[in-house]
Design a protein around this motif. Structure first.
Motif, PDB file in Angstrom:
ATOM      1  N   GLU A 229      27.352  30.173  33.792  1.00 29.88           N
ATOM      2  CA  GLU A 229      28.129  31.225  34.369  1.00 29.88           C
ATOM      3  C   GLU A 229      29.213  31.887  33.540  1.00 29.88           C
ATOM      4  O   GLU A 229      29.848  32.848  33.719  1.00 29.88           O
ATOM      5  N   TYR A 230      29.533  31.160  32.347  1.00 28.30           N
ATOM      6  CA  TYR A 230      30.586  31.512  31.434  1.00 28.30           C
ATOM      7  C   TYR A 230      30.460  32.775  30.602  1.00 28.30           C
ATOM      8  O   TYR A 230      31.515  33.618  30.562  1.00 28.30           O
ATOM      9  N   PRO A 231      28.917  33.154  30.140  1.00 27.33           N
ATOM     10  CA  PRO A 231      29.087  34.324  29.548  1.00 27.33           C
ATOM     11  C   PRO A 231      29.611  35.895  30.436  1.00 27.33           C
ATOM     12  O   PRO A 231      30.250  36.648  30.099  1.00 27.33           O
ATOM     13  N   PRO A 232      28.949  35.818  31.718  1.00 30.74           N
ATOM     14  CA  PRO A 232      29.498  36.628  32.501  1.00 30.74           C
ATOM     15  C   PRO A 232      30.696  36.680  32.799  1.00 30.74           C
ATOM     16  O   PRO A 232      31.575  37.836  33.132  1.00 30.74           O
ATOM     17  N   TYR A 233      31.148  35.449  33.283  1.00 25.42           N
ATOM     18  CA  TYR A 233      32.751  35.280  33.585  1.00 25.42           C
ATOM     19  C   TYR A 233      33.634  35.815  32.575  1.00 25.42           C
ATOM     20  O   TYR A 233      34.719  36.691  32.977  1.00 25.42           O
ATOM     21  N   TYR A 234      33.289  35.380  31.238  1.00 24.16           N
ATOM     22  CA  TYR A 234      34.407  35.995  30.350  1.00 24.16           C
ATOM     23  C   TYR A 234      34.302  37.519  30.076  1.00 24.16           C
ATOM     24  O   TYR A 234      35.168  38.115  29.770  1.00 24.16           O
ATOM     25  N   LYS A 235      32.986  37.876  30.233  1.00 19.60           N
ATOM     26  CA  LYS A 235      32.860  39.249  29.931  1.00 19.60           C
ATOM     27  C   LYS A 235      33.450  40.040  31.293  1.00 19.60           C
ATOM     28  O   LYS A 235      34.073  41.169  30.878  1.00 19.60           O
ATOM     29  N   ALA A 236      33.598  39.456  32.221  1.00 22.94           N
ATOM     30  CA  ALA A 236      34.345  40.020  33.513  1.00 22.94           C
ATOM     31  C   ALA A 236      35.669  40.077  33.146  1.00 22.94           C
ATOM     32  O   ALA A 236      36.429  41.281  33.457  1.00 22.94           O
ATOM     33  N   ASN A 237      36.214  39.068  32.429  1.00 19.86           N
ATOM     34  CA  ASN A 237      37.802  39.067  32.025  1.00 19.86           C
ATOM     35  C   ASN A 237      38.100  40.215  31.140  1.00 19.86           C
ATOM     36  O   ASN A 237      39.062  41.001  31.259  1.00 19.86           O
ATOM     37  N   ALA A 238      37.013  40.700  30.490  1.00 17.33           N
ATOM     38  CA  ALA A 238      37.029  41.403  29.103  1.00 17.33           C
ATOM     39  C   ALA A 238      37.270  42.951  30.117  1.00 17.33           C
ATOM     40  O   ALA A 238      38.268  43.818  29.856  1.00 17.33           O
ATOM     41  N   TYR A 239      36.305  42.972  31.004  1.00 16.77           N
ATOM     42  CA  TYR A 239      36.417  44.383  31.724  1.00 16.77           C
ATOM     43  C   TYR A 239      37.807  44.555  32.587  1.00 16.77           C
ATOM     44  O   TYR A 239      38.375  45.674  32.472  1.00 16.77           O
ATOM     45  N   ARG A 240      38.227  43.260  32.995  1.00 17.74           N
ATOM     46  CA  ARG A 240      39.193  43.565  33.873  1.00 17.74           C
ATOM     47  C   ARG A 240      40.367  43.863  33.045  1.00 17.74           C
ATOM     48  O   ARG A 240      41.359  44.726  33.421  1.00 17.74           O
ATOM     49  N   ASP A 241      40.479  43.390  31.922  1.00 11.70           N
ATOM     50  CA  ASP A 241      41.814  43.547  31.011  1.00 11.70           C
ATOM     51  C   ASP A 241      41.659  44.881  30.571  1.00 11.70           C
ATOM     52  O   ASP A 241      42.985  45.478  30.132  1.00 11.70           O
TER      53      ASP A 241
END
Length: 344
Positions: A229-241
């Motif tokens: 789950e971590y690659p999509p999770y961290y990717k989501a953080n990048a888009y949110r930021d």
């Protein structure tokens, strides 16, 4: 003369039996090490047990069995193995290293450091002991000292990707993001499929606000381990930021499809919804996170903040008070209550 011949024959038979036993023991031990290196810890223990039947006085085999038990999280039996090794060889560096790792994993960091120091006093070139000491110091938030240990382990064995990765993690926690990227890159030169190094490198790029490079790292990590789950999770953080909230939500949901119980993902999805002013949606997500981890103060504060967005001040104060029940000295919760009480 005949008695002498008989005596010598008996001695020869005993020596031959001992040699055969040693050969069998070595064969079982070698097979155990092979299985251990393959990650098959249960079967490796079976081989070590056979080796110990042939040679119960081998400190090396007791250490190897202890290491397999340690990997399985069976700390009590693992401790017994390392202690048996030390009864046979009181100067066994690897046995002290193993005991230190057990103490570190159970949160007894100071005692762990003592064991690592004993290990290193015996063998100052034990790269694993230097590395494990560094991990323990990292857990104690003593990151500069940890980096010194990782540097020692690297000076002994620069081809171990874990040593470089651990150094990168300590540098990251010190806010030395570019230096951490350099260390993660060294790890990836050794093991290009090291998912944790790619994720660490991506998160360092996030801190440097280099979102394109961060997402590239996370995409590569996802190809290596699509079930994490971590690659999509961290990717989501990048888009949110970058305030691309829609894509952020898409990747949070992708991460939650893989692991619905990851509270970090739920919390950050809630923050994303709050940023979109979808306060009711955020509260629903924080409720899901609280069901999994009701003692997480952050969840209650964030939920309270979302209630403020809805102007439901009584509900927000209730959340902040819940946070204070868990952590009575939490300044954030106290300040938020003071602000709300002035509003109402």
């Amino acid at each position: 003369m005949r008695k002498i011949v008989v005596f010598l024959t008996v001695i020869l038979v005993l020596l031959m039996a001992g040699c055969i036993g040693d050969q069998k023991s070595k064969s079982y031990n070698d097979k155990g090490l092979e299985l251990y290196n393959q990650g098959n810890y249960v079967d490796s223990i079976s081989e070590y047990n056979l080796a110990l039947l042939e040679n119960p006085k081998s400190a090396e085999i007791w250490v190897n069995k202890g290491n397999s038990l340690l990997k399985l999280g069976i700390y009590g039996e693992s401790t017994e193995c390392f202690n048996k090794a030390l009864l046979i060889d009181s100067e066994n560096s690897e046995a002290f290293n193993g005991l230190g790792t057990i103490l570190s994993k159970t949160g007894n960091y100071q005692k762990a450091l003592e064991m690592y120091d004993k290990s290193l006093n015996i063998d100052s070139e034990n790269s694993k002991a230097w590395n494990n000491k560094g991990i323990t110091l990292t857990n104690m938030q003593r990151h500069s000292e940890a980096i010194e240990c990782f540097d020692r382990s690297i000076s002994i064995n620069a081809k171990n990707s874990d040593f470089w990765y651990n150094k990168g993690e300590a540098q990251f926690k010190l806010g030395k993001y570019q230096e951490s990227i350099d260390s993660y890159d060294k790890a990836l030169l050794i093991d290009e499929k090291m998912e944790t190094a790619l994720l660490g490198k991506g998160n360092s790029y996030l801190k440097l606000q280099n979102y394109e490079s961060a997402i590239e790292c996370f995409n590569t990590a996802e190809t290596i381990n699509p079930k994490s789950e971590y690659p999509p999770y961290y990717k989501a953080n990048a888009y949110r930021d970058t305030e691309n909230f829609e894509d952020g939500l898409k990747y949070y949901d992708e991460a939650l499809e893989i692991n619905p119980s990851n509270t970090d993902v739920l919390i950050n999805k809630g923050i994303c919804l709050d940023n979109m002013k979808n306060y009711s949606g955020a509260i629903s997500i924080f409720d899901s996170a609280a069901q999994i981890n009701p003692k997480d103060v952050q969840i209650w504060i964030l939920k309270g903040n979302s209630y403020v967005g809805l102007k439901d001040y009584e509900a927000s104060i209730s959340c902040y008070k819940k946070a204070l029940e868990i952590e009575p000295e939490n300044e954030n919760a106290k300040e938020n209550i003071d602000i709300i009480e002035k509003i109402i």
